[in-house]
Design a protein around this motif. Sequence first.
Motif, short mmCIF file in Angstrom:
data_model
loop_
_atom_site.label_atom_id
_atom_site.label_comp_id
_atom_site.label_asym_id
_atom_site.label_seq_id
_atom_site.Cartn_x
_atom_site.Cartn_y
_atom_site.Cartn_z
N GLY A 1 -30.90 33.84 2.49
CA GLY A 1 -31.49 34.93 3.27
C GLY A 1 -32.92 34.65 3.67
N MET B 1 -35.42 44.99 6.20
CA MET B 1 -34.97 44.05 7.23
C MET B 1 -33.90 44.67 8.12
SD MET B 1 -36.81 41.35 6.85
CE MET B 1 -35.89 40.16 7.82
N CYS C 1 -34.26 34.41 7.40
CA CYS C 1 -35.30 35.38 7.77
C CYS C 1 -36.53 34.68 8.37
CB CYS C 1 -35.71 36.19 6.54
SG CYS C 1 -36.89 37.50 6.87
N LEU D 1 -38.08 35.88 12.21
CA LEU D 1 -39.32 36.64 12.34
C LEU D 1 -39.74 36.72 13.81
CD1 LEU D 1 -41.39 35.31 9.31
CD2 LEU D 1 -40.25 37.53 9.53
N SER E 1 -38.88 40.86 -0.17
CA SER E 1 -37.67 40.13 -0.57
C SER E 1 -38.01 38.80 -1.23
CB SER E 1 -36.79 39.89 0.66
OG SER E 1 -36.41 41.10 1.27
N CYS F 1 -34.13 45.50 12.24
CA CYS F 1 -33.15 44.99 13.21
C CYS F 1 -32.98 45.93 14.39
CB CYS F 1 -31.81 44.76 12.50
SG CYS F 1 -30.45 44.34 13.60
N PHE G 1 -39.78 40.75 4.54
CA PHE G 1 -39.73 39.34 4.14
C PHE G 1 -40.56 39.10 2.87
CE2 PHE G 1 -41.76 35.12 4.40
CZ PHE G 1 -40.63 34.33 4.28
N SER H 1 -29.89 38.42 7.29
CA SER H 1 -30.77 38.20 6.13
C SER H 1 -30.94 39.47 5.31
CB SER H 1 -32.13 37.69 6.60
OG SER H 1 -32.76 38.65 7.44
N GLY H 2 -31.00 40.62 5.97
CA GLY H 2 -31.11 41.87 5.24
C GLY H 2 -29.89 42.14 4.37
N GLN I 1 -40.67 44.01 9.57
CA GLN I 1 -39.97 42.76 9.31
C GLN I 1 -40.74 41.86 8.37
OE1 GLN I 1 -39.45 40.17 12.71
NE2 GLN I 1 -37.34 39.74 12.16
N THR J 1 -31.86 38.84 11.68
CA THR J 1 -32.55 39.78 10.79
C THR J 1 -31.56 40.63 10.02
OG1 THR J 1 -34.42 39.85 12.33
CG2 THR J 1 -34.27 41.61 10.71
#
Length: 259
Positions: free
Chosen positions: A93, A188, A97, A101, A14, A192, A11, A121-122, A7, A118
């Motif tokens: 996102g 991400m 995110c 977290l 991204s 999940c 982040f 956001s992914g 994760q 999660t």
Amino acid sequence: MSTTVCQVMGFIVSSLGIAGCITSTAMDMWSTQDLYDNPVTAVFQYQGLWRSCVRQSSGFTECRPYFTILGLPAMFQAVRALMIVGIVLGILGLLVCIFALKCIRIGSMEDSAKANMTLTSGIMFIVAGLCAITGVSVFANMLVTNFWMSTANMYQGMQNIQTRYTFGSALFVGWVAGGLALIGGIMMCLACRGLIPEESHYKAVSYNASGRNISYRTAPYKVGSGYEPEVKTRKGAGYEEAPRSEDGRRSYPSKYDYV
């Protein structure tokens, strides 16, 4: 790879991708003048999404923004829209995110809620990366088409009709940034699965007994003095209660008493 590491890495990757998309959109070198036939020139031209610039041999650079919107080509405006949509989705996102977290605990948020955030956001990162890659690819296709059209005109003897442009550094930044955002979004989505509680994988089935609900109540156990249960009698007209003996028991008339 643990869920937290996946994760956090998603982040970070991204974030780098979204920062690259913003940088690519703001850069002016989306297309640069081709100097293959004329390496020594007094004027060097390059263009971006928002303005066109001219750099002279003396080092002086002058940039002029596009003062019109309707006068620009439709594909050019589509590239602008794709880059803006990708940046907006990427920023949203990132905000989602941060709260999703696993290493950050906010109140009594459950793991199932973090898993949904999660995943959201992914998906946003994936869409943002696809928008950036698509926008840069469309602009590159426009450059390739104009380049070969200009080359064909040059071979026909019309050398001063149009200046040829080639790929600028902003295109490569946009491709790399879109790929990073896409990879971060996939990481991400993979993270999940590790945040979903184990009991949520199984469907709970409740069984209800048919009919009315009957509650049973147990009474305390009473120990009687005799073996036979006590007979309940009802008083009424013409009824005489049997006399009691010395030990407290009732004495009922026998058949010999009626003779």
